[in-house]
Design a protein around this motif. Structure first.
Motif, PDB file in Angstrom:
ATOM      1  N   LEU A 474       4.685  -4.455  -4.121  1.00 26.94           N
ATOM      2  CA  LEU A 474       3.232  -4.572  -4.410  1.00 26.94           C
ATOM      3  C   LEU A 474       2.991  -4.159  -5.990  1.00 26.94           C
ATOM      4  N   PRO A 475       1.887  -5.102  -6.376  1.00 22.33           N
ATOM      5  CA  PRO A 475       1.550  -4.957  -7.862  1.00 22.33           C
ATOM      6  C   PRO A 475       0.616  -3.546  -7.930  1.00 22.33           C
ATOM      7  N   VAL A 476       0.962  -2.439  -7.703  1.00 19.81           N
ATOM      8  CA  VAL A 476      -0.039  -1.225  -7.777  1.00 19.81           C
ATOM      9  C   VAL A 476       0.432  -0.250  -8.756  1.00 19.81           C
ATOM     10  N   ASN A 477      -0.605   0.628  -9.188  1.00 26.68           N
ATOM     11  CA  ASN A 477      -0.257   1.522  -9.981  1.00 26.68           C
ATOM     12  C   ASN A 477      -0.454   3.038  -9.505  1.00 26.68           C
ATOM     13  N   VAL A 478      -1.524   3.156  -8.618  1.00 26.95           N
ATOM     14  CA  VAL A 478      -1.899   4.471  -7.928  1.00 26.95           C
ATOM     15  C   VAL A 478      -1.907   4.352  -6.517  1.00 26.95           C
ATOM     16  N   LEU A 479      -1.552   5.352  -5.847  1.00 26.61           N
ATOM     17  CA  LEU A 479      -1.688   5.787  -4.350  1.00 26.61           C
ATOM     18  C   LEU A 479      -2.854   6.898  -4.213  1.00 26.61           C
ATOM     19  N   LYS A 480      -3.590   6.443  -3.515  1.00 22.48           N
ATOM     20  CA  LYS A 480      -4.625   7.635  -3.126  1.00 22.48           C
ATOM     21  C   LYS A 480      -4.501   8.191  -1.553  1.00 22.48           C
ATOM     22  N   ILE A 481      -4.122   9.438  -1.565  1.00 23.83           N
ATOM     23  CA  ILE A 481      -3.816  10.051  -0.241  1.00 23.83           C
ATOM     24  C   ILE A 481      -5.152  10.107   0.678  1.00 23.83           C
ATOM     25  N   ASP A 482      -5.120   9.537   1.884  1.00 24.85           N
ATOM     26  CA  ASP A 482      -6.214   9.700   2.697  1.00 24.85           C
ATOM     27  C   ASP A 482      -6.540  11.116   2.870  1.00 24.85           C
ATOM     28  N   GLN A 483      -8.089  11.325   2.863  1.00 19.79           N
ATOM     29  CA  GLN A 483      -8.524  12.470   2.974  1.00 19.79           C
ATOM     30  C   GLN A 483      -7.954  13.443   4.380  1.00 19.79           C
ATOM     31  N   ALA A 506       5.861   8.164  -4.494  1.00 18.14           N
ATOM     32  CA  ALA A 506       5.233   7.684  -5.693  1.00 18.14           C
ATOM     33  C   ALA A 506       6.058   7.989  -6.894  1.00 18.14           C
ATOM     34  N   GLU A 507       6.860   9.214  -7.015  1.00 18.14           N
ATOM     35  CA  GLU A 507       7.515   9.559  -8.304  1.00 18.14           C
ATOM     36  C   GLU A 507       8.731   8.454  -8.328  1.00 18.14           C
ATOM     37  N   ALA A 508       9.307   8.028  -7.218  1.00 20.27           N
ATOM     38  CA  ALA A 508      10.761   7.279  -7.145  1.00 20.27           C
ATOM     39  C   ALA A 508      10.215   5.614  -7.734  1.00 20.27           C
ATOM     40  N   LEU A 509       8.904   5.389  -7.255  1.00 20.67           N
ATOM     41  CA  LEU A 509       8.279   4.124  -7.699  1.00 20.67           C
ATOM     42  C   LEU A 509       7.535   4.169  -9.003  1.00 20.67           C
ATOM     43  N   SER A 510       7.396   5.539  -9.453  1.00 19.14           N
ATOM     44  CA  SER A 510       6.636   5.552 -10.981  1.00 19.14           C
ATOM     45  C   SER A 510       5.083   5.258 -10.888  1.00 19.14           C
ATOM     46  N   LEU A 511       4.497   5.710  -9.615  1.00 26.16           N
ATOM     47  CA  LEU A 511       3.264   5.501  -9.277  1.00 26.16           C
ATOM     48  C   LEU A 511       2.450   6.950  -9.243  1.00 26.16           C
ATOM     49  N   GLU A 521     -10.627  25.423  -1.978  1.00 30.86           N
ATOM     50  CA  GLU A 521      -9.513  26.060  -2.849  1.00 30.86           C
ATOM     51  C   GLU A 521      -8.113  25.864  -2.331  1.00 30.86           C
ATOM     52  N   ILE A 522      -7.791  26.414  -1.222  1.00 34.63           N
ATOM     53  CA  ILE A 522      -6.548  26.331  -0.547  1.00 34.63           C
ATOM     54  C   ILE A 522      -6.032  24.775  -0.712  1.00 34.63           C
ATOM     55  N   GLN A 523      -6.821  24.014  -0.581  1.00 34.12           N
ATOM     56  CA  GLN A 523      -6.339  22.416  -0.465  1.00 34.12           C
ATOM     57  C   GLN A 523      -6.040  22.160  -2.036  1.00 34.12           C
ATOM     58  N   LYS A 524      -6.799  22.608  -2.780  1.00 32.99           N
ATOM     59  CA  LYS A 524      -6.571  22.179  -4.060  1.00 32.99           C
ATOM     60  C   LYS A 524      -5.187  22.894  -4.615  1.00 32.99           C
ATOM     61  N   ARG A 525      -5.063  24.270  -4.475  1.00 35.85           N
ATOM     62  CA  ARG A 525      -4.052  24.817  -4.789  1.00 35.85           C
ATOM     63  C   ARG A 525      -2.817  24.418  -4.213  1.00 35.85           C
ATOM     64  N   LYS A 526      -2.799  23.868  -3.025  1.00 36.70           N
ATOM     65  CA  LYS A 526      -1.486  23.392  -2.346  1.00 36.70           C
ATOM     66  C   LYS A 526      -1.108  22.001  -3.042  1.00 36.70           C
ATOM     67  N   LEU A 527      -2.158  21.222  -3.386  1.00 36.50           N
ATOM     68  CA  LEU A 527      -1.717  20.046  -3.995  1.00 36.50           C
ATOM     69  C   LEU A 527      -1.118  20.482  -5.697  1.00 36.50           C
ATOM     70  N   GLN A 528      -1.843  21.285  -6.195  1.00 39.26           N
ATOM     71  CA  GLN A 528      -1.334  21.779  -7.552  1.00 39.26           C
ATOM     72  C   GLN A 528       0.198  22.136  -7.289  1.00 39.26           C
ATOM     73  N   GLU A 529       0.643  22.762  -6.290  1.00 41.45           N
ATOM     74  CA  GLU A 529       1.856  23.200  -6.005  1.00 41.45           C
ATOM     75  C   GLU A 529       2.764  22.119  -5.699  1.00 41.45           C
ATOM     76  N   LEU A 530       2.385  21.117  -5.156  1.00 47.69           N
ATOM     77  CA  LEU A 530       3.030  20.182  -5.032  1.00 47.69           C
ATOM     78  C   LEU A 530       3.347  18.899  -6.070  1.00 47.69           C
ATOM     79  N   ASN A 531       2.454  19.111  -7.174  1.00 48.46           N
ATOM     80  CA  ASN A 531       2.291  18.753  -8.341  1.00 48.46           C
ATOM     81  C   ASN A 531       2.020  17.189  -8.155  1.00 48.46           C
ATOM     82  N   CYS A 532       0.687  17.235  -7.357  1.00 46.10           N
ATOM     83  CA  CYS A 532      -0.231  15.936  -7.210  1.00 46.10           C
ATOM     84  C   CYS A 532      -0.817  15.714  -8.647  1.00 46.10           C
ATOM     85  N   HIS A 533      -0.914  14.445  -8.968  1.00 46.99           N
ATOM     86  CA  HIS A 533      -1.498  14.222 -10.371  1.00 46.99           C
ATOM     87  C   HIS A 533      -3.106  14.409 -10.352  1.00 46.99           C
ATOM     88  N   ARG A 534      -3.816  13.828  -9.541  1.00 38.37           N
ATOM     89  CA  ARG A 534      -5.066  13.668  -9.831  1.00 38.37           C
ATOM     90  C   ARG A 534      -5.826  14.203  -8.506  1.00 38.37           C
TER      91      ARG A 534
END
Length: 552
Positions: A474-483, A506-511, A521-534
């Protein structure tokens, strides 16, 4: 001119192609012709001197006959469908015309009738009655309504059940457009034959209009209706054959049961029609049995659709855009924003995008909705100082239905150029479930956007069925994880593993990955721990007008 002799009169009447009965004003049969015996089974000597009620089926109310005589007295004529009884005891529908005649200084009433229950119609009947469809040789709407009225009167004093089916051929217009009306007529004839093959001999089929049919179906139990409707939709899964060529049709079917879904002919036909429309909203090629709640929802959708079309055409001021910022989860800096269309209707109030966007897609108004989105964004860009934050992305949602629309380029190209002028990067988001069904041509169009510097994102990622091989192509650049996955982070270890797996893909496909719906805050902190970009969500910023966002 020589007067008509009694012998001439009898010869004329006896050889008439329809049954004729003459009676006196005080209801005594004085004469019947040869066709009378063929239709009713009675020999002349069995009915002469008796009242016409000898033919009565007992299925009509006294009010029915009262209205008949009122019509005769007022207009000198009555015509309509009536159920009578043969000598054998069989009830049958006949089309009856009654009018007065004067013969040998006597006032008589002539009843001219024919059996319209016999669907193997003769050319003579079709040529002279305005109650049959000449193409399919089925009853037309007028005659069907008479059948239905009579059937309702039959059932008022019994516990018998019957249903009305409303059958619409989906997308039949394309057959006429592609192959011509002559071919379309032959396809309709075959479609009528398919419908007749589903029902029993005692059931009534009619062609109401171009590609719409109706049926009166006798039922022993309500449970039988589902099987009949299922057969009616399934019969069109096989191609319709016309001159060794295959034409693929489908049918949307609605059904209403007497007396549950209507106690009059008008109510039954209308509710069957409404149920058919609900079947169309459900995706066509299916059936729906009348449900007041479903119909109410369908009517609400129709009102919403009508209001949306009117607002798109004459009230653009009802539309506005809010912007939900996206943040770099590592630095906390605003990295971009998603533009979200809002609709404030004067009567309906604030209508949710979850309600009006699907309606716009289903009814073919999504392009006009995107035009309003672009118009509002361009207005906001002109009104606000947005020369800060160069490199930020501005994302808009595009329906998959639009990708192949030739009007899309003319709408988006100037918009993308305007976004670039303020130093931002344009981005389009397409829902994963829709992206999976895009044609090669549409995917090529997305690649063209990417080649021109437009970021392509998969929205609601995780809700579809992407394979790794397909995702890689697919010609995509970004994956948005469903809420739905983000909102359960910290509560269920499986969701953390799902998010982690998406990030690994995403890392394997450079996305790049954006997490939607961050609220704690728990959700945000967990995403930071997992190295989510945005990330984006109410925790960091609610959708707001552009003028209220900190753009510096």
């Amino acid at each position: 001119m020589q007067a008509l002799t009694e012998q001439d009169f009898k010869a004329l009447v006896d050889n008439h192609p329809r049954a004729i009965m003459l009676s006196t004003p005080d209801a005594v049969i004085t004469y019947v012709n040869r066709m009378f015996q063929a239709v009713t089974g009675y020999r002349p000597e069995e009915v002469l001197g008796r009242a016409p009620s000898v033919l009565s089926s007992g299925l009509h109310s006294p009010e029915f006959y009262q209205a008949m005589w009122e019509s005769l007295n007022e207009s000198g004529r009555w015509e309509g469908l009536i159920w009578n009884r043969r000598k054998s005891g069989e009830n049958y529908p006949q089309w009856l015309t009654i009018y007065p005649v004067d013969y040998q200084s006597k006032r008589l009433y002539a009843g001219v009738f024919m059996d319209v229950g016999e669907l193997a119609a003769s050319d003579e009947r079709l040529a002279t009655l305005a109650y049959y469809d000449p193409l399919t040789e089925l009853p037309n709407r007028s005659l069907f309504q008479e059948f239905l009225k009579a059937r309702v009167n039959q059932r008022k004093d019994t516990a018998d059940l019957f249903a009305v089916l409303y059958i619409d051929l989906d997308f039949f217009k394309s057959v006429n457009d592609l192959h011509g009306h002559d071919c379309g007529d032959r396809v309709l004839q075959q479609a009528a034959a398919c419908i007749q093959a589903v029902v029993r001999n005692g059931d009534v089929i009619a062609r109401l209009s171009g590609d719409e049919f109706a049926a009166i179906i006798e039922l022993d139990t309500e449970d039988q209706l589902n099987a009949v409707c299922e057969r009616m939709t399934n019969v069109f899964r096989a191609p319709v054959m016309v001159e060794h060529r295959e034409y693929f049709l489908s049918a949307s079917v609605g059904a209403a049961i007497y007396p549950n879904h209507g106690e009059t002919a008008g109510e039954l036909l209308q509710n069957a029609d409404r149920a058919m429309y609900t079947a169309k909203l459900a995706g066509r090629a299916c059936y729906r049995i009348y449900s007041a709640s479903e119909i109410q929802h369908g009517q609400q959708q129709q009102r919403l659709s009508e209001a949306l079309v009117a607002s798109l055409k004459v009230a653009p001021e009802e539309f506005s855009v809010v912007y939900q910022p996206q943040y770099d989860l590592a630095t906390g800096a605003m990295a971009g924003m998603e533009a979200l269309l809002r609709w404030q209707h004067p009567e309906l109030g604030a209508v949710s995008p979850g309600d009006f966007v699907p309606v716009a897609e289903q009814r073919g108004h999504i392009h006009e909705l995107t035009e309003q989105l672009i118009r509002c964004i361009r207005r906001d860009l002109e009104a606000c100082a947005v020369d800060h934050g160069r490199g930020r992305r501005l994302a808009i949602n595009i329906s998959a239905r639009q990708i192949a629309d030739g009007r899309l380029d003319g709408l988006l190209e100037p918009f993308f150029e305007r976004v670039r002028q303020v130093g931002w990067q344009p981005e389009i988001e397409i829902t994963e479930t829709h992206l999976m069904n895009l044609s090669r041509r549409c995917l090529d169009k997305l690649r063209e956007f990417g080649d021109k510097g437009v970021v392509v994102a998969i929205d609601d990622f995780g809700t579809g069925y992407s394979s790794l091989a397909y995702l890689h192509a697919l010609p995509v650049n970004v994956l948005k994880i469903d809420q739905q996955f983000v909102q359960r982070l910290g509560q269920d270890g499986r969701d953390s593993r799902i998010v982690s797996a998406i990030l690994a893909i995403a890392e394997a496909l450079s996305l790049e990955v954006v997490a939607e719906g961050i609220e704690t805050e728990i959700q945000k902190r967990k995403l930071q721990e997992l190295n989510c970009h945005r990330g984006q969500g109410y925790l960091m910023a609610r959708p707001s007008p552009l003028s209220e966002l900190p753009l510096d």
